[in-house]
Design a protein around this motif. Structure first.
Motif, mmCIF file in Angstrom:
data_model
loop_
_atom_site.group_PDB
_atom_site.id
_atom_site.type_symbol
_atom_site.label_atom_id
_atom_site.label_comp_id
_atom_site.label_asym_id
_atom_site.label_seq_id
_atom_site.Cartn_x
_atom_site.Cartn_y
_atom_site.Cartn_z
ATOM 1 N N GLN A 400 23.543 -11.252 29.579
ATOM 2 C CA GLN A 400 23.439 -9.792 29.609
ATOM 3 C C GLN A 400 22.758 -9.406 30.920
ATOM 4 N N PHE A 401 23.238 -8.345 31.546
ATOM 5 C CA PHE A 401 22.659 -7.860 32.799
ATOM 6 C C PHE A 401 21.979 -6.511 32.556
ATOM 7 N N HIS A 402 20.836 -6.331 33.215
ATOM 8 C CA HIS A 402 20.170 -5.019 33.211
ATOM 9 C C HIS A 402 20.064 -4.569 34.664
ATOM 10 N N PHE A 403 20.438 -3.319 34.908
ATOM 11 C CA PHE A 403 20.334 -2.780 36.267
ATOM 12 C C PHE A 403 19.307 -1.658 36.296
ATOM 13 N N ALA A 404 18.392 -1.743 37.260
ATOM 14 C CA ALA A 404 17.385 -0.697 37.433
ATOM 15 C C ALA A 404 17.567 -0.047 38.803
ATOM 16 N N PRO A 405 17.630 1.279 38.859
ATOM 17 C CA PRO A 405 17.724 1.941 40.163
ATOM 18 C C PRO A 405 16.357 2.019 40.844
ATOM 19 N N ASN A 406 15.672 0.928 40.817
ATOM 20 C CA ASN A 406 14.407 0.768 41.548
ATOM 21 C C ASN A 406 14.088 -0.725 41.580
ATOM 22 N N TYR A 407 12.984 -1.097 42.198
ATOM 23 C CA TYR A 407 12.550 -2.481 42.095
ATOM 24 C C TYR A 407 12.054 -2.714 40.679
ATOM 25 N N PHE A 408 12.344 -3.869 40.126
ATOM 26 C CA PHE A 408 11.709 -4.258 38.860
ATOM 27 C C PHE A 408 11.370 -5.740 38.963
ATOM 28 N N ILE A 409 10.242 -6.017 39.562
ATOM 29 C CA ILE A 409 9.815 -7.383 39.844
ATOM 30 C C ILE A 409 8.563 -7.672 39.016
ATOM 31 N N ALA A 410 8.538 -8.813 38.355
ATOM 32 C CA ALA A 410 7.363 -9.225 37.568
ATOM 33 C C ALA A 410 6.929 -8.100 36.626
ATOM 34 N N ASP A 411 7.838 -7.699 35.751
ATOM 35 C CA ASP A 411 7.584 -6.641 34.763
ATOM 36 C C ASP A 411 7.211 -5.307 35.428
ATOM 37 N N GLY A 412 7.616 -5.133 36.669
ATOM 38 C CA GLY A 412 7.292 -3.893 37.391
ATOM 39 C C GLY A 412 5.979 -4.000 38.143
ATOM 40 N N ALA A 413 5.166 -5.006 37.800
ATOM 41 C CA ALA A 413 3.842 -5.111 38.429
ATOM 42 C C ALA A 413 3.938 -5.659 39.852
ATOM 43 N N GLY A 414 5.087 -6.268 40.194
ATOM 44 C CA GLY A 414 5.222 -6.864 41.520
ATOM 45 C C GLY A 414 6.109 -6.043 42.439
ATOM 46 N N ASN A 415 6.345 -4.774 42.089
ATOM 47 C CA ASN A 415 7.226 -3.946 42.919
ATOM 48 C C ASN A 415 6.604 -3.665 44.286
ATOM 49 N N PRO A 416 7.382 -3.849 45.363
ATOM 50 C CA PRO A 416 6.854 -3.466 46.673
ATOM 51 C C PRO A 416 6.964 -1.949 46.860
ATOM 52 N N GLU A 417 6.365 -1.445 47.913
ATOM 53 C CA GLU A 417 6.529 -0.033 48.275
ATOM 54 C C GLU A 417 7.976 0.213 48.694
ATOM 55 N N GLY A 418 8.423 1.437 48.612
ATOM 56 C CA GLY A 418 9.723 1.789 49.169
ATOM 57 C C GLY A 418 10.833 1.782 48.142
ATOM 58 N N HIS A 419 12.050 2.001 48.658
ATOM 59 C CA HIS A 419 13.207 2.149 47.770
ATOM 60 C C HIS A 419 13.964 0.837 47.636
ATOM 61 N N GLY A 420 14.334 0.510 46.404
ATOM 62 C CA GLY A 420 15.105 -0.700 46.160
ATOM 63 C C GLY A 420 15.867 -0.587 44.855
ATOM 64 N N PHE A 421 16.728 -1.540 44.581
ATOM 65 C CA PHE A 421 17.390 -1.605 43.268
ATOM 66 C C PHE A 421 17.501 -3.054 42.829
ATOM 67 N N THR A 422 17.626 -3.246 41.512
ATOM 68 C CA THR A 422 17.519 -4.596 40.949
ATOM 69 C C THR A 422 18.570 -4.817 39.868
ATOM 70 N N LEU A 423 19.304 -5.896 39.992
ATOM 71 C CA LEU A 423 20.207 -6.318 38.912
ATOM 72 C C LEU A 423 19.611 -7.593 38.331
ATOM 73 N N MET A 424 19.419 -7.579 37.008
ATOM 74 C CA MET A 424 18.733 -8.712 36.377
ATOM 75 C C MET A 424 19.645 -9.428 35.394
ATOM 76 N N PRO A 425 20.152 -10.613 35.784
ATOM 77 C CA PRO A 425 20.895 -11.394 34.809
ATOM 78 C C PRO A 425 19.923 -11.991 33.794
ATOM 79 N N GLY A 426 20.385 -12.078 32.554
ATOM 80 C CA GLY A 426 19.516 -12.628 31.515
ATOM 81 C C GLY A 426 20.320 -13.413 30.507
ATOM 82 N N ILE A 427 19.643 -14.374 29.903
ATOM 83 C CA ILE A 427 20.326 -15.180 28.888
ATOM 84 C C ILE A 427 20.191 -14.487 27.532
ATOM 85 N N VAL A 428 21.312 -14.349 26.815
ATOM 86 C CA VAL A 428 21.217 -13.781 25.463
ATOM 87 C C VAL A 428 21.515 -14.802 24.368
#
Ligand SMILES: Cc1cc2nc3c(=O)[nH]c(=O)nc-3n(C[C@H](O)[C@H](O)[C@H](O)COP(=O)(O)OP(=O)(O)OC[C@H]3O[C@@H](n4cnc5c(N)ncnc54)[C@H](O)[C@@H]3O)c2cc1C
Length: 574
Positions: A400-428
């Protein structure tokens, strides 16, 4: 807050408390004052002061997704008195109601804030395990994706548990929802839970879906039709652009009846057992210990971590583990706390060349838009995604994939400054399973949680393929106008071994722990197909913990169905 705003907010509080302003009207009006940051509110105060009597027909432990649904359904019989005991407070915090703000609730008093044991499959890294500790439970802090899982998940459960097939559960999903798409053979209207198409999806999310199509992957307009495969925008549990939790859908309407009481901010210590029967509950509130009796039944809905913890604290669990902690054994049930399964995901993130991401959410303009239930503040972050099979012969997708129209790194706690997007593949279709174990007989002590993330090599290899697919999708022309450099994994990560290493160091859970009080007939199961704890009278479990196998997809809707079905099972025998 200006003096004028203070005065207006006091007026709104007064109108809300006197019942002249609805709950939803109150939240929106407060947001209109521009109070979109972390402003505590009095929401729910009308119901928060209940003080428990001594005797009830049913005592439900936990006001989460399943517990709220169960309470509401049991309360339909006016002759029954129901108490719900919840460790957390009312859902008074504004960040609960403003969808994009849910990560702001992480590691706050509304979160049990667990950390796993070192994970063998993740090079001994730990993972963060948030769990809601508030009215609505995890449905008050979750990402609001409405997903039912794959039909085969339930048919698999039903092979050993009569009554739990997809065909038998589908009416519960349909009855439970108020879907903005209207009525159809797979959707319902008029149910308690508002499910909507996102009111204002981000252009990046629609571009990602288009990019997936361009790169040759199927598209899917409804992941809950019975066919999960493909990419699309997720439907969300929201109403008018605000969160729709189990508290809003089930608990507050139930509290309008005379026969439901909520005992908030009360930590259950253990069950009261007499001659193999559960007769009541012992809990801590306001610094002292109280107990209540349940003349009919106690139902544990404390979630996949809380329910096995309370069972073990009550002497129901693996004999040797309990004895090692000095807990008297009431029932030797070795499956309690075992079979913990969760989903895992890993980020593939890009810099974004246009300022359209959620990094621009907290502005006065967006606060204005939120008044109309539009704009970035309505984003559930995981706006889009999809499911894919790697093995064409597989019954259900493995990814299953989740797409966020922002950074989503380390539960959001590792997001850098600025604009980014993230596609997260995951095992279901995870093959790994771990455990929840007590570390102490003290009910305040956090248990040891081992979700065994990617412990099985097959799960790791699925994730490797997931990263390759995510990278391929993000190359799609539809994203050309937004795509900057790959931020993670980054150019240095190319070979399969490098990808494996990246996964072991950057994987997080998708917050779906289940299975620790599994339903079934075998020696490692904890409840039977009627959700009754094996060998104990007067006690059921109804929440994510009863799932024998994790479902393919996000788990909230299924937990509510488990709560509703439990009410039917209780009524069958009442
Ligand atoms: C951050 C996050 C994002 C998620 N995103 C999604 C998503 O987008 N879509 C989706 O479908 N699912 C999502 N989920 C998962 C989903 O919300 C959960 O699977 C579901 O809410 C679990 O329901 P439950 O009834 O089993 O437990 P919970 O809802 O967790 O309820 C358990 C309740 O019991 C209470 N409790 C526990 N122990 C005690 C005690 N000792 N005494 C008193 N009370 C106690 C807790 O405080 C809690 O309120 C997410 C979860 C999280 C945490």
């Amino acid at each position: 807050m200006t003096n004028k705003n203070k005065k207006m907010s006091a007026q709104l509080e007064e109108q809300f408390e006197s019942g002249r302003l609805s709950r939803r009207g109150f939240i929106r009006a407060m947001a209109a004052l521009g109070m979109v940051a972390s402003v505590p509110m009095v929401l729910g105060a009308r119901h928060a002061k209940a003080s428990a009597a001594d005797d009830y027909d049913y005592v439900i432990i936990g006001a989460g997704s399943a517990g709220c649904a169960l309470a509401a359904k049991l309360a339909e019989d006016p002759s029954k008195n129901i108490l719900v005991i919840e460790a957390g407070p009312a859902d008074t915090h504004q960040a609960i109601h403003i969808p994009v703000a849910f990560p702001q609730l992480f590691k706050t008093p509304f979160d049990w804030d667990y950390t796993s044991t070192p994970q063998q499959g993740l090079a001994d890294n730990t993972v963060y395990i948030p769990r809601g500790r508030v009215y609505g439970g995890s449905s008050s802090i979750n990402a609001m994706i409405y997903m039912r899982g794959h039909p085969s998940n339930y048919d698999d459960w039903a092979s050993e548990n009569p009554g739990w097939s997809y065909k038998e559960l589908l009416p519960y999903f349909i009855r439970g929802e108020d879907n903005s798409r209207g009525e159809s053979p797979v959707h319902g209207v008029g149910g308690p839970l508002s499910v909507i198409d996102q009111r204002d999806p981000n252009p990046l999310s629609t571009a990602m879906v288009a990019a997936a199509g361009e790169q040759g992957y199927p598209l899917n307009a409804d992941f809950n039709s019975g066919n999960q495969e493909g990419f699309g925008l997720y439907q969300v549990t929201q109403k008018d652009g605000m969160r729709a939790s189990a508290a809003g859908a089930y608990l507050y309407p139930a509290l309008e009846r005379d026969n439901v009481t909520i005992q908030g901010e009360s930590l259950v210590h253990n069950l009261i057992m007499e001659n193999g029967r559960c007769t009541g509950v012992r809990f801590e509130s306001g610094g002292s210990i109280h107990q209540v009796q349940a003349s009919q039944e106690v139902i544990l809905s404390a979630g996949a971590i809380g329910s096995p913890q309370i069972l073990m604290l009550s002497g129901i669990g693996a004999r040797k583990d309990l004895e090692a902690l000095g807990i008297s054994v009431v029932r030797d049930l070795p499956g309690v706390g075992q079979n913990l399964q969760d989903h895992a995901m890993v980020p593939v993130a890009h810099e974004c060349t246009q300022p359209v991401t959620l990094a621009a959410a907290e502005t006065p303009e967006q606060a204005e838009l939120f008044k109309q239930g539009m704009g970035l503040l309505t984003s559930n972050i995981g706006e889009a995604g999809g499911f894919l099979k790697l093995d064409p012969e597989a019954t259900a997708p493995e990814l299953q994939f989740h797409f966020a129209p922002n950074y989503f790194i380390a539960d959001g706690a590792g997001n850098p400054e600025g604009h980014g997007f993230t596609l997260m593949p995951g095992i279901v279709g995870t093959r790994s399973a771990g455990s929840v174990r007590l570390t102490s007989s003290n009910p305040h002590a956090k248990p040891a949680i081992d979700p065994a993330i990617l412990k099985d090599d097959h799960d790791l290899e699925v994730m490797v393929e997931g990263i390759k697919i995510a990278r391929n999708i993000l190359k799609g022309p539809a994203l050309d106008e937004y795509r900057g450099a790959e931020y993670m994994p980054g150019d240095a990560v190319r070979t399969d071994d490098e990808i494996r290493d990246y996964i072991r160091n950057n994987t997080q859970t998708i917050y779906h722990p289940v299975g620790t009080c599994k339903m079934g007939p075998d020696g490692m199961s904890v409840v039977d197909s009627k959700l009754r704890v094996h060998g104990v009278r007067g006690l059921r479990v109804a929440d994510a913990s009863i799932m024998p196998r994790i479902i393919n997809g996000n788990t909230n809707a299924t937990c509510m169905v488990i709560g509703e079905k439990c009410a039917d099972l209780i009524r069958e025998h009442a």
